[in-house]
Design a protein around this motif. Structure first.
Motif, PDB file in Angstrom:
ATOM      1  N   ILE A   1       0.851  -1.204   0.000  1.00  0.00           N
ATOM      2  CA  ILE A   1       0.000   0.000   0.000  1.00  0.00           C
ATOM      3  C   ILE A   1       0.882   1.248   0.000  1.00  0.00           C
ATOM      4  O   ILE A   1       0.620   2.218  -0.721  1.00  0.00           O
ATOM      5  CB  ILE A   1      -0.958  -0.019   1.211  1.00  0.00           C
ATOM      6  CG1 ILE A   1      -1.928  -1.199   1.097  1.00  0.00           C
ATOM      7  CG2 ILE A   1      -1.724   1.300   1.321  1.00  0.00           C
ATOM      8  CD1 ILE A   1      -2.733  -1.493   2.357  1.00  0.00           C
ATOM      9  N   ALA A   2       1.957   1.202   0.786  1.00  0.00           N
ATOM     10  CA  ALA A   2       2.844   2.380   0.883  1.00  0.00           C
ATOM     11  C   ALA A   2       3.546   2.683  -0.431  1.00  0.00           C
ATOM     12  O   ALA A   2       3.992   3.809  -0.651  1.00  0.00           O
ATOM     13  CB  ALA A   2       3.854   2.171   2.004  1.00  0.00           C
ATOM     14  N   THR A   3       3.690   1.667  -1.313  1.00  0.00           N
ATOM     15  CA  THR A   3       4.288   1.926  -2.634  1.00  0.00           C
ATOM     16  C   THR A   3       3.246   1.867  -3.748  1.00  0.00           C
ATOM     17  O   THR A   3       3.581   2.057  -4.912  1.00  0.00           O
ATOM     18  CB  THR A   3       5.387   0.878  -2.956  1.00  0.00           C
ATOM     19  OG1 THR A   3       4.829  -0.438  -2.833  1.00  0.00           O
ATOM     20  CG2 THR A   3       6.575   1.007  -2.022  1.00  0.00           C
TER      21      THR A   3
ATOM     22  N   ASP B   1      -6.274   0.326  -5.703  1.00  0.00           N
ATOM     23  CA  ASP B   1      -7.635   0.119  -6.214  1.00  0.00           C
ATOM     24  C   ASP B   1      -8.413  -0.885  -5.368  1.00  0.00           C
ATOM     25  O   ASP B   1      -9.628  -1.032  -5.544  1.00  0.00           O
ATOM     26  CB  ASP B   1      -7.591  -0.365  -7.668  1.00  0.00           C
ATOM     27  CG  ASP B   1      -7.002   0.694  -8.586  1.00  0.00           C
ATOM     28  OD1 ASP B   1      -7.344   1.868  -8.405  1.00  0.00           O
ATOM     29  OD2 ASP B   1      -6.170   0.362  -9.449  1.00  0.00           O
ATOM     30  N   TRP B   2      -7.714  -1.606  -4.489  1.00  0.00           N
ATOM     31  CA  TRP B   2      -8.347  -2.672  -3.703  1.00  0.00           C
ATOM     32  C   TRP B   2      -8.379  -2.350  -2.213  1.00  0.00           C
ATOM     33  O   TRP B   2      -8.664  -3.214  -1.394  1.00  0.00           O
ATOM     34  CB  TRP B   2      -7.615  -4.003  -3.996  1.00  0.00           C
ATOM     35  CG  TRP B   2      -7.800  -4.307  -5.445  1.00  0.00           C
ATOM     36  CD1 TRP B   2      -6.976  -3.919  -6.478  1.00  0.00           C
ATOM     37  CD2 TRP B   2      -8.935  -4.917  -6.053  1.00  0.00           C
ATOM     38  NE1 TRP B   2      -7.537  -4.272  -7.683  1.00  0.00           N
ATOM     39  CE2 TRP B   2      -8.734  -4.890  -7.452  1.00  0.00           C
ATOM     40  CE3 TRP B   2     -10.102  -5.493  -5.546  1.00  0.00           C
ATOM     41  CZ2 TRP B   2      -9.676  -5.410  -8.348  1.00  0.00           C
ATOM     42  CZ3 TRP B   2     -11.028  -6.017  -6.440  1.00  0.00           C
ATOM     43  CH2 TRP B   2     -10.798  -5.971  -7.817  1.00  0.00           C
ATOM     44  N   VAL B   3      -8.052  -1.089  -1.894  1.00  0.00           N
ATOM     45  CA  VAL B   3      -8.043  -0.657  -0.495  1.00  0.00           C
ATOM     46  C   VAL B   3      -9.238   0.265  -0.267  1.00  0.00           C
ATOM     47  O   VAL B   3      -9.329   1.322  -0.887  1.00  0.00           O
ATOM     48  CB  VAL B   3      -6.733   0.104  -0.178  1.00  0.00           C
ATOM     49  CG1 VAL B   3      -6.755   0.647   1.246  1.00  0.00           C
ATOM     50  CG2 VAL B   3      -5.526  -0.804  -0.382  1.00  0.00           C
ATOM     51  N   SER B   4     -10.151  -0.143   0.632  1.00  0.00           N
ATOM     52  CA  SER B   4     -11.311   0.724   0.883  1.00  0.00           C
ATOM     53  C   SER B   4     -11.168   1.495   2.188  1.00  0.00           C
ATOM     54  O   SER B   4     -11.958   2.404   2.466  1.00  0.00           O
ATOM     55  CB  SER B   4     -12.604  -0.100   0.918  1.00  0.00           C
ATOM     56  OG  SER B   4     -12.599  -0.962   2.033  1.00  0.00           O
TER      57      SER B   4
ATOM     58  N   TRP C   1      -8.510  -2.207   5.155  1.00  0.00           N
ATOM     59  CA  TRP C   1      -9.680  -2.947   4.676  1.00  0.00           C
ATOM     60  C   TRP C   1      -9.431  -3.201   3.194  1.00  0.00           C
ATOM     61  O   TRP C   1      -9.183  -2.246   2.420  1.00  0.00           O
ATOM     62  CB  TRP C   1     -10.962  -2.132   4.830  1.00  0.00           C
ATOM     63  CG  TRP C   1     -11.500  -2.110   6.225  1.00  0.00           C
ATOM     64  CD1 TRP C   1     -12.486  -2.897   6.744  1.00  0.00           C
ATOM     65  CD2 TRP C   1     -11.110  -1.227   7.297  1.00  0.00           C
ATOM     66  NE1 TRP C   1     -12.716  -2.573   8.059  1.00  0.00           N
ATOM     67  CE2 TRP C   1     -11.895  -1.551   8.420  1.00  0.00           C
ATOM     68  CE3 TRP C   1     -10.155  -0.196   7.397  1.00  0.00           C
ATOM     69  CZ2 TRP C   1     -11.756  -0.884   9.625  1.00  0.00           C
ATOM     70  CZ3 TRP C   1     -10.024   0.464   8.605  1.00  0.00           C
ATOM     71  CH2 TRP C   1     -10.826   0.119   9.703  1.00  0.00           C
ATOM     72  N   LEU C   2      -9.499  -4.447   2.796  1.00  0.00           N
ATOM     73  CA  LEU C   2      -9.202  -4.822   1.409  1.00  0.00           C
ATOM     74  C   LEU C   2     -10.455  -5.358   0.733  1.00  0.00           C
ATOM     75  O   LEU C   2     -11.214  -6.127   1.335  1.00  0.00           O
ATOM     76  CB  LEU C   2      -8.115  -5.902   1.379  1.00  0.00           C
ATOM     77  CG  LEU C   2      -6.810  -5.552   2.097  1.00  0.00           C
ATOM     78  CD1 LEU C   2      -5.855  -6.737   2.066  1.00  0.00           C
ATOM     79  CD2 LEU C   2      -6.138  -4.326   1.473  1.00  0.00           C
ATOM     80  N   ARG C   3     -10.648  -4.974  -0.514  1.00  0.00           N
ATOM     81  CA  ARG C   3     -11.771  -5.502  -1.310  1.00  0.00           C
ATOM     82  C   ARG C   3     -11.323  -6.776  -2.022  1.00  0.00           C
ATOM     83  O   ARG C   3     -10.169  -6.878  -2.456  1.00  0.00           O
ATOM     84  CB  ARG C   3     -12.186  -4.465  -2.373  1.00  0.00           C
ATOM     85  CG  ARG C   3     -12.790  -3.208  -1.812  1.00  0.00           C
ATOM     86  CD  ARG C   3     -13.522  -2.404  -2.870  1.00  0.00           C
ATOM     87  NE  ARG C   3     -12.691  -2.056  -4.019  1.00  0.00           N
ATOM     88  CZ  ARG C   3     -12.884  -2.525  -5.248  1.00  0.00           C
ATOM     89  NH1 ARG C   3     -13.841  -3.378  -5.526  1.00  0.00           N
ATOM     90  NH2 ARG C   3     -12.094  -2.127  -6.234  1.00  0.00           N
ATOM     91  N   LEU C   4     -12.228  -7.700  -2.165  1.00  0.00           N
ATOM     92  CA  LEU C   4     -11.946  -8.960  -2.865  1.00  0.00           C
ATOM     93  C   LEU C   4     -13.008  -9.149  -3.934  1.00  0.00           C
ATOM     94  O   LEU C   4     -14.059  -8.503  -3.878  1.00  0.00           O
ATOM     95  CB  LEU C   4     -12.001 -10.132  -1.872  1.00  0.00           C
ATOM     96  CG  LEU C   4     -11.182  -9.974  -0.582  1.00  0.00           C
ATOM     97  CD1 LEU C   4     -11.531 -11.071   0.411  1.00  0.00           C
ATOM     98  CD2 LEU C   4      -9.687  -9.992  -0.883  1.00  0.00           C
TER      99      LEU C   4
END
Ligand SMILES: Cc1cc2nc3c(=O)[nH]c(=O)nc-3n(C[C@H](O)[C@H](O)[C@H](O)COP(=O)(O)OP(=O)(O)OC[C@H]3O[C@@H](n4cnc5c(N)ncnc54)[C@H](O)[C@@H]3O)c2cc1C
Length: 457
Positions: free
Chosen positions: A142-144, A159-162, A207-210
């Motif tokens: 996430i940091a990169t 794009d997958w981090v809510s 929180w990650l989207r799947l």
């Protein structure tokens, strides 16, 4: 230094604090001659621990360098002038796994491979797939804002981090977003933290989207006589509207270096390789793979369509190991992740080779063709300071090339330390001022990862 260790041990506990050796402080840029220095290494167990360390360090102007799996290629996790390395390795709990709601809530220190395995075991997919997944952490991804082969269809990590939980330099905890898929209430602070390379806050949980995993994923591999034919094939796939999940390339030099472990027949003469993957339901994937094979097959000297699970896994394992195989050739490499509009890829590949030749360096490139993202690489022997200096000059030309072709100096690895100041090549002064203003707002005393992601040299 003894008092720093004692104070941090009081804040956490003696087991969570130690003095690191220099060898422990490198990341994947070891060959590039960064001299790391840190006074302490802490391994917090909780967000609360992170908050206490940051508040204490902020009050005393002690630098804090967040560290994930240290697989980064920009020197971002390497401490430069002392201070405290804060390693997230023990913050690796799964706070919630909700397969029926297509989401999970995890701590930052969980490895990327673990996140992907958990999703897969539940019939789901966490699409971001940067290499080195067994070592890299989700917080580091996430940091990169890491990408990977399947970013072509599915996008990059951000794009997958809510939602994110993060700790500010002051030690205060903030929560942005959460288990929701839409949120336009304030400025996009979540977006600012994604890709901030540890310079704005320390990410402690996400929180990650799947999504439901595609039933089938069918690769097609093609080989071409040169980069012109290979680049034309890539354009054919995109121009034909074939929505493949991944569209990768390896130039002939990379193929020659990595050929030995390739799981299939390769001609002696080698060539420029394109790997595409079609996914979806079994029927959709088969139809798309057929159309991709027709598009790629036009000028190809070889066309491979592995269909057994084991063959497909071997292909991607091989692709994952290409970076390490290239490093192994001379023992080291200087590799940059420039991006160009995808239709300029062939030109960028040829120009990289020409830059290498001008500097007397063996060069090669591979990467994410559909995203126009090259890993443009010069081979060096570790400890050969003269060759390293030539490689560093060569990278300056690479960055200029990326800008001249309408691209960017980084598509995946960030600025970190190795690309400090390079943003000034591509942004106007007013945009650079905003960039620096954001840093000052989040971290007024400049304790978070100092010397990294600097916009100006
Ligand atoms: C073999 C190989 C293949 C790779 N392939 C890809 C690829 O396909 N795509 C791609 O994008 N990258 C790739 N990478 C680069 C690297 O894996 C990614 O950048 C990865 O996301 C870094 O994660 P990490 O946990 O190792 O972070 P680190 O290297 O430890 O840190 C990277 C940066 O993030 C910061 N950071 C780490 N954790 C946190 C946190 N919790 N909070 C705030 N800041 C933090 C650090 O300070 C540093 O600035 C590859 C690397 C290797 C070695």
């Amino acid at each position: 230094m003894q008092s720093l260790i004692a104070a941090l041990s009081d804040l956490l506990d003696a087991e969570s604090v130690r003095v690191p050796t220099r060898a422990q402080l490198h990341d994947s840029t070891e060959v590039r001659g960064i001299e790391p220095r840190a006074d302490a290494w802490v391994t917090p167990r909780s967000t609360d621990d992170v908050g206490r360390v940051l508040a204490w360090c902020n009050a005393r102007d002690v630098a804090v360098i967040p560290r994930g799996g240290a697989t980064g290629f920009a020197g971002g996790a390497v401490p430069l002038h002392g201070g405290v390395v804060l390693s997230l390795e023990r913050m690796n709990r799964v706070r919630a796994l909700e397969p029926l709601r297509w989401r999970m809530h995890v701590e930052a220190g969980l490895t990327t491979a673990h996140v992907r395995r958990l999703a897969r075991e539940n019939g789901l997919l966490f699409p971001p797939d940067p290499g080195a997944g067994e070592q890299s952490q989700i917080g580091g991804n996430i940091a990169t804002n890491a990408g990977g082969p399947h970013a072509f269809k599915y996008g990059v990590t951000g794009d997958w981090v809510s939602g994110l939980e993060a700790v500010l330099a002051s030690g205060e905890v903030i929560t942005l977003g959460g288990a929701i898929t839409k949120d336009v209430a304030g400025y996009d602070l979540l977006g600012l933290l994604i890709g901030s390379e540890g310079t704005l806050a320390i990410i402690t949980a996400a929180w990650l989207r799947l999504i439901p995993a595609p039933e089938a994923a069918l690769p097609v591999v093609a080989l071409y006589g040169d980069s012109v034919a290979g680049a034309a094939a890539i354009e054919r796939v995109i121009g034909s509207g074939l929505a493949v999940a991944a569209l990768e390339y390896l130039d002939a030099h990379t193929v020659a270096i990595a050929a030995r472990g390739f799981p299939g027949p390769l001609p002696e003469s080698g060539g420029f390789m394109v790997i595409a993957e079609a996914d979806g339901s079994a029927a959709e994937a088969a139809r798309l793979a057929g159309e991709v094979a027709a598009a790629l097959g036009e000028d190809a000297s070889i066309l491979l369509e592995p269909r057994q699970r084991a063959e497909i896994d071997s292909l991607w394992r091989w692709r994952d190991g290409v970076s390490l195989a290239v490093t192994a050739r001379l023992g080291g490499k200087v590799s940059e992740d420039i991006v160009v509009p995808f239709e300029r890829l062939g030109e960028a590949v040829e120009a990289t080779l020409a830059i290498g030749a001008r500097h007397g360096l063996a060069a090669c490139s591979w990467g994410h063709a559909g995203d126009g993202n090259l890993h443009a690489t010069f081979l060096v022997e570790p400890g050969d300071a003269e060759a390293l200096a030539r490689a560093e000059s060569a990278t300056e030309e690479l960055f200029a090339l990326a800008i001249a072709l309408g691209g960017s100096v980084s598509g995946e690895h960030g600025l970190g330390w190795v690309k400090r100041g390079q943003l000034a090549r591509q942004w106007e002064p007013a945009a650079l001022d905003l960039h620096d203003g954001v840093k000052a707002l989040f971290d007024p005393r400049g304790i978070l990862n100092p010397g990294k992601k600097l916009s100006r040299a």
